[in-house]
Every structure is written in structure tokens, then in C-alpha cells.
Motif scaffolding. Sequence first.
Motif, PDB file in Angstrom:
ATOM      1  N   VAL A  18       0.862  -1.183   0.000  1.00  0.00           N
ATOM      2  CA  VAL A  18       0.000   0.000   0.000  1.00  0.00           C
ATOM      3  C   VAL A  18       0.902   1.237   0.000  1.00  0.00           C
ATOM      4  O   VAL A  18       1.746   1.403   0.881  1.00  0.00           O
ATOM      5  N   CYS A  19       0.723   2.077  -1.010  1.00  0.00           N
ATOM      6  CA  CYS A  19       1.565   3.294  -1.172  1.00  0.00           C
ATOM      7  C   CYS A  19       3.053   2.940  -1.182  1.00  0.00           C
ATOM      8  O   CYS A  19       3.893   3.745  -0.760  1.00  0.00           O
ATOM      9  N   ASN A  20       3.384   1.744  -1.653  1.00  0.00           N
ATOM     10  CA  ASN A  20       4.768   1.266  -1.630  1.00  0.00           C
ATOM     11  C   ASN A  20       4.941   0.290  -2.788  1.00  0.00           C
ATOM     12  O   ASN A  20       4.709  -0.905  -2.646  1.00  0.00           O
ATOM     13  N   LYS A  21       5.344   0.808  -3.945  1.00  0.00           N
ATOM     14  CA  LYS A  21       5.355   0.006  -5.171  1.00  0.00           C
ATOM     15  C   LYS A  21       6.549  -0.942  -5.188  1.00  0.00           C
ATOM     16  O   LYS A  21       7.692  -0.523  -5.325  1.00  0.00           O
ATOM     17  N   VAL A  22       6.262  -2.221  -5.028  1.00  0.00           N
ATOM     18  CA  VAL A  22       7.308  -3.247  -5.024  1.00  0.00           C
ATOM     19  C   VAL A  22       7.074  -4.246  -6.156  1.00  0.00           C
ATOM     20  O   VAL A  22       7.983  -4.585  -6.908  1.00  0.00           O
ATOM     21  N   GLY A  23       5.845  -4.726  -6.279  1.00  0.00           N
ATOM     22  CA  GLY A  23       5.557  -5.750  -7.286  1.00  0.00           C
ATOM     23  C   GLY A  23       4.104  -5.732  -7.711  1.00  0.00           C
ATOM     24  O   GLY A  23       3.430  -4.699  -7.652  1.00  0.00           O
ATOM     25  N   GLY A  24       3.620  -6.902  -8.097  1.00  0.00           N
ATOM     26  CA  GLY A  24       2.280  -7.024  -8.679  1.00  0.00           C
ATOM     27  C   GLY A  24       1.132  -6.724  -7.727  1.00  0.00           C
ATOM     28  O   GLY A  24       0.057  -6.310  -8.159  1.00  0.00           O
ATOM     29  N   ILE A  25       1.354  -6.921  -6.426  1.00  0.00           N
ATOM     30  CA  ILE A  25       0.268  -6.689  -5.470  1.00  0.00           C
ATOM     31  C   ILE A  25      -0.111  -5.203  -5.444  1.00  0.00           C
ATOM     32  O   ILE A  25      -1.270  -4.848  -5.256  1.00  0.00           O
ATOM     33  N   TYR A  26       0.878  -4.350  -5.658  1.00  0.00           N
ATOM     34  CA  TYR A  26       0.592  -2.917  -5.765  1.00  0.00           C
ATOM     35  C   TYR A  26      -0.445  -2.679  -6.872  1.00  0.00           C
ATOM     36  O   TYR A  26      -1.396  -1.922  -6.693  1.00  0.00           O
ATOM     37  N   THR A  27      -0.249  -3.342  -8.005  1.00  0.00           N
ATOM     38  CA  THR A  27      -1.179  -3.170  -9.132  1.00  0.00           C
ATOM     39  C   THR A  27      -2.559  -3.711  -8.793  1.00  0.00           C
ATOM     40  O   THR A  27      -3.575  -3.090  -9.111  1.00  0.00           O
ATOM     41  N   VAL A  28      -2.607  -4.876  -8.127  1.00  0.00           N
ATOM     42  CA  VAL A  28      -3.901  -5.467  -7.742  1.00  0.00           C
ATOM     43  C   VAL A  28      -4.698  -4.474  -6.905  1.00  0.00           C
ATOM     44  O   VAL A  28      -5.841  -4.139  -7.223  1.00  0.00           O
ATOM     45  N   LEU A  29      -4.080  -3.994  -5.840  1.00  0.00           N
ATOM     46  CA  LEU A  29      -4.799  -3.142  -4.883  1.00  0.00           C
ATOM     47  C   LEU A  29      -5.085  -1.760  -5.454  1.00  0.00           C
ATOM     48  O   LEU A  29      -6.191  -1.233  -5.292  1.00  0.00           O
ATOM     49  N   SER A  30      -4.098  -1.172  -6.118  1.00  0.00           N
ATOM     50  CA  SER A  30      -4.262   0.210  -6.582  1.00  0.00           C
ATOM     51  C   SER A  30      -5.272   0.314  -7.717  1.00  0.00           C
ATOM     52  O   SER A  30      -5.962   1.329  -7.851  1.00  0.00           O
ATOM     53  N   THR A  31      -5.402  -0.736  -8.556  1.00  0.00           N
ATOM     54  CA  THR A  31      -6.398  -0.668  -9.639  1.00  0.00           C
ATOM     55  C   THR A  31      -7.795  -1.041  -9.128  1.00  0.00           C
ATOM     56  O   THR A  31      -8.793  -0.526  -9.628  1.00  0.00           O
ATOM     57  N   ARG A  32      -7.863  -1.925  -8.135  1.00  0.00           N
ATOM     58  CA  ARG A  32      -9.163  -2.311  -7.575  1.00  0.00           C
ATOM     59  C   ARG A  32      -9.756  -1.193  -6.707  1.00  0.00           C
ATOM     60  O   ARG A  32     -10.970  -1.114  -6.513  1.00  0.00           O
ATOM     61  N   ALA A  33      -8.876  -0.332  -6.177  1.00  0.00           N
ATOM     62  CA  ALA A  33      -9.306   0.707  -5.232  1.00  0.00           C
ATOM     63  C   ALA A  33     -10.440   1.565  -5.776  1.00  0.00           C
ATOM     64  O   ALA A  33     -11.394   1.881  -5.057  1.00  0.00           O
ATOM     65  N   LYS A  34     -10.339   1.927  -7.039  1.00  0.00           N
ATOM     66  CA  LYS A  34     -11.344   2.834  -7.621  1.00  0.00           C
ATOM     67  C   LYS A  34     -12.745   2.213  -7.580  1.00  0.00           C
ATOM     68  O   LYS A  34     -13.725   2.877  -7.244  1.00  0.00           O
ATOM     69  N   THR A  35     -12.835   0.928  -7.920  1.00  0.00           N
ATOM     70  CA  THR A  35     -14.129   0.232  -7.934  1.00  0.00           C
ATOM     71  C   THR A  35     -14.741   0.206  -6.534  1.00  0.00           C
ATOM     72  O   THR A  35     -15.931   0.488  -6.351  1.00  0.00           O
ATOM     73  N   LEU A  36     -13.924  -0.114  -5.528  1.00  0.00           N
ATOM     74  CA  LEU A  36     -14.442  -0.187  -4.160  1.00  0.00           C
ATOM     75  C   LEU A  36     -14.716   1.200  -3.585  1.00  0.00           C
ATOM     76  O   LEU A  36     -15.670   1.389  -2.826  1.00  0.00           O
TER      77      LEU A  36
END
Length: 555
Positions: A18-36
Motif C-alpha cells: 500500500v503506497c509502496n510500489k514493489v511488485g504485482g500486489i501494488y497493481t492489484v490493490l491500486s487498480t481495484r481501489a477505484k471500484t471499491l
Amino acid sequence: MATGVLLPDYIFESSWEVCNKVGGIYTVLSTRAKTLQTVLKDRIIFIGPDVFKGDNPYFKEDEALFNDWKAQAQHDGLSVRIGRWMVPGEPVAVLVDFSKYYNDKNEIYTRLWELYGVDSLHAYGDYDEASMFSYAAAKVVESFYGYYLDDTKKVIYHGNEWMTGLGLLYINHKLPQVATLFTTHATSIGRSIAGNNKPLYDYLFAYNGDQMAGELNMQSKHSIEKQTAKYVDCFTTVSEITANECKELLDKPVDFVLPNGFENDFVPKGAQFTRKRKAARKRIFDVANALLGMEIDDENTLVVSTSGRYEFRNKGVDVYIEAMNRLLRDNRLKKNVIAFIEVPGWVGEPRQDLIDRLVSGRKYDTPLHVPMLTHWLHNMSHDNVLDMMKYLDMQNRKDDKVKLIFLPCYLNGEDGVFNMKYYDLVLGNDLCIYPSYYEPWGYTPLEAIAFKVPCITSDLAGFGLWVNSELGRYGEITDGVKVIHRTDYNYSEVADKIKDTVAEYSNFTPADVKKSRDNADKLSHKALWSNFIKYYYQAYDFALKKAEERKKTIK
């Protein structure tokens, strides 16, 4: 939404990324955030580690947000910064400083052992760091819940990866009225088995997760992951292939598979797309000319690449290099190929001789020394990519139809050579190739097709399996995604299939290319979060119903 389905009033979601771009999980959470965020309106709260301490490029502090609670959080001994995650939707993010909890580490681990049987004795490396963050994140939830909420509210605490396990178990014990949801994006022991060159798939049924954890010195990470999976209300993963891994190695079947979706807001459209693709190809060819010292004809050159974390075998970098080497001798190849390996290595500095050539603006007809590398490495003599190219005698000679270039740094727009961000560069490709051996989902191929770049992947990637399920058969390059069958032992066949696919693509007519690119685009739209978020709602409902039952016993 079906009748009787419970939706959360609040979701707390924690991850090291979260607010810490390391790998793919950043993409999962940051792109899903808008929908939620659209549904929950600031009642989805992400919790991440305050690793930057000062300015964080992904986070904007907002002193007014939950200001009354912040004073209580400080009273509770928490050091937090509250603000917005600077991604589409701009959801609330709480960054927590977890350093103070190291002093209580032994007591925290002892309690974890007593309550849940988690073995922290063999901890090393990032285990302590992740666990202290996880503990701090759970304390944030506890404090916020105690200040604003009560058991009339339906609350979810969602943790991602083993690194959030300790916090999930803390909430399970301290706040039983909160529903807990755990997503493993890859089991720690499965990744380790694959990364240690052991056959993961043929022998999966025979592996004992606990035994392998001991053999590979992974006891603590495996233990926290296994016990968290066992005790949470809802245990999930991202693909069927990893669900099978969980069942065999963690002795716990998942409750739901939550495939990783995507938001395509940042994919340029129309004239802007054409302009950006042209700019990307110009930069690629300028760098290639300066490095290789050869004229490059856009019409008769294919640009291909692989990218991701530097996991040489797991991400299929080895088989990609092998395929490019075999392609050198394939008479069916009708175009020249410039192939990139875009994985961050132990990078030293951008090559000054390359920069000097680029700045001059001239065209060159002689190659630079070591014409397969854009940045110097600290470990030039012990790098897997360079070692394999040397072993295969891949020297990027003038007459070679395939030139392989290693770009060993993050494409953040400031690498010193390309100075373009990954998303601005990837759309200059003709093909992307991700022949992973171990890939629970696979964002890189999904990103590629979102930019209308056809790709090659494997059926050991969750994304590859999803493509096959969408098509009802194995994907071909004309579909936008070629899915190659991969096993523990068919490395050579995989290399041949990649080689054959690139050769086939080089013979495509402009109409064939357009069809493949259009199909890639269409397929990417099926993986948008608007299509995948329903699986999350099912998981939330499942977890909340367990918590509602528990509330009755608490009262």
C-alpha cells in the motif's frame, strides 16, 4: 446483487505494498481501489507501512481526514499518517510506523505461539519487518474500530500475503466481531520450491509443506501463512493453479478464487495512442542504434520483450533467452528482431558511452563494447542473464537477425537511458513474452494486451489459464494471447514454441497483425475490475456471515 448478500460497511485492507510500489500486489490493490471507493466512499481504508518516513510519491497526507481519531491513535501509542493513496479513486490510506514494536517482538511472537501455534523461532530476513508492520496495522484497525464503530457495523479486515498474517490473527483474537479475509498471491513455500529448481507440479501431491519448509529454511513464513489460512473467516487466492498449491502445501483449500482485474483508464486512446506508440518505437530504435551500431528499419523489425521481477527461472527469463537464441537460426523469420529483457538487476549506473551517443543525435555504424547491456551492473561476472548469453555465444553480431538487449532497471522514467515509464514504452512493442514457470496470476501479460500488444504466456500462469477458459481452448497468437503448455520438464519444447510463434508473427500481413492486436484489446476488457469485483463481493458475504454468527455468541 442477490438478495441476502451481506455487504461490508467498512473494509480495512492491509499490504506491504500500500503506497509502496514493489511488485504485482501494488497493481492489484491500486487498480481495484477505484471500484471499491465508488461503492464505499471513503469506507475502504488501506493500511500500509510508513517506509518513506518523509515524502512518499504515492501518498498525499490530509490533516483533516479522521482528525479526531488521530489524537486517539497517538494516545494508543500509534504513529500514523492519514491521507490519500494517489491512484485512481484516491482512497483513504493510513501509513503506520511500526519500528517501536521491535522492542516487544519476543512477547508478540510468544503470544502468537500460545494462541495459534505459529513458529517464529526460525525467523530471519524480512519476517520480523513484515510481522511488526502487520501487528501495527492490526492495532490501527483496533484503535479506529474502538473510536468510530461497534458491532452494528459489518466490518472486513482483509490482509494480503503472509506478511499480514500476524495482524489477521491479532484481529481474529481481539476483535472477533470483525470478519477476516486472507489472500495469498503465491504461497511462500511454493515459490521457494520453484525458485530452488525443484519440480513443483508433477510432485505437488507428494510434497509435505511443513517438511519442505524445514528443508528450505522457510519454517516461520510457512507457519504464519498456514495458520492464518486455517483461522481466518475466508481464505482466498488469485487463480486455480495457486488454489491447488494452497490445498497441497498449506493443507487448507481456499474458499474463493479472486482473479486479478485491471483498470485501463491510463491506456491512451485514438490519436494519442498512435502518437505514444510512435514515440516509444523511436526511442527503442534510437537506443538500439546507439548500442548496436546498425540502421534499423521500422517496417522490417519486430520489437519483443519480457519483463517483471528478476526470478530467472520462475518468470521464464531463461527459456526466453533460449528461444531468442534458437530464433537466430530459424529460416522462417522474415523480420529482424530486437528483443529486450526488462528486469531490474543489481544495477550500477547508466552507460555514459551510450548516453553520449544518444545525446549526439547521430546515427552510428559501429557497436559499443558489450552491445547487449544498457546499464552497467555491480555483478557483471555473476549475472544470470549475461552468463547465459555468454554461454550461448549471443554477441549481437552485425549479421544476427535477433539482437538481445538487457535493460536491468526499473522503468520509472528516470533510468538515465530510456527515460520513459514502463507503460509508455511497452506500447512500442510488437510482442511481449512471459513464459513463466511459476506465476500465480500474471499482470505483465494482462498489461501488454491492454496496450494492444499480443503476448505469449504459459498455462502455469493463472492469467494463461483464464485466457484458455475464456476461449474454451488454448489461446493462439491470432487471439491476442498465445498460451503455451508448460510442465516441470518440457523447457526445450517451450523454447521452440516461443521461437515458432515469433517466426509465425513475422510473416503476418498488416491485416493479420491488426486482427491479433484487436483481439488482444477485446480480451483485456474481459479482465476489467467491473467484471471481476463480483468475486470479492461473494468472499465478503461469506466472511461477514461467519462474523455475524460469532456476534450472536459474543452477546
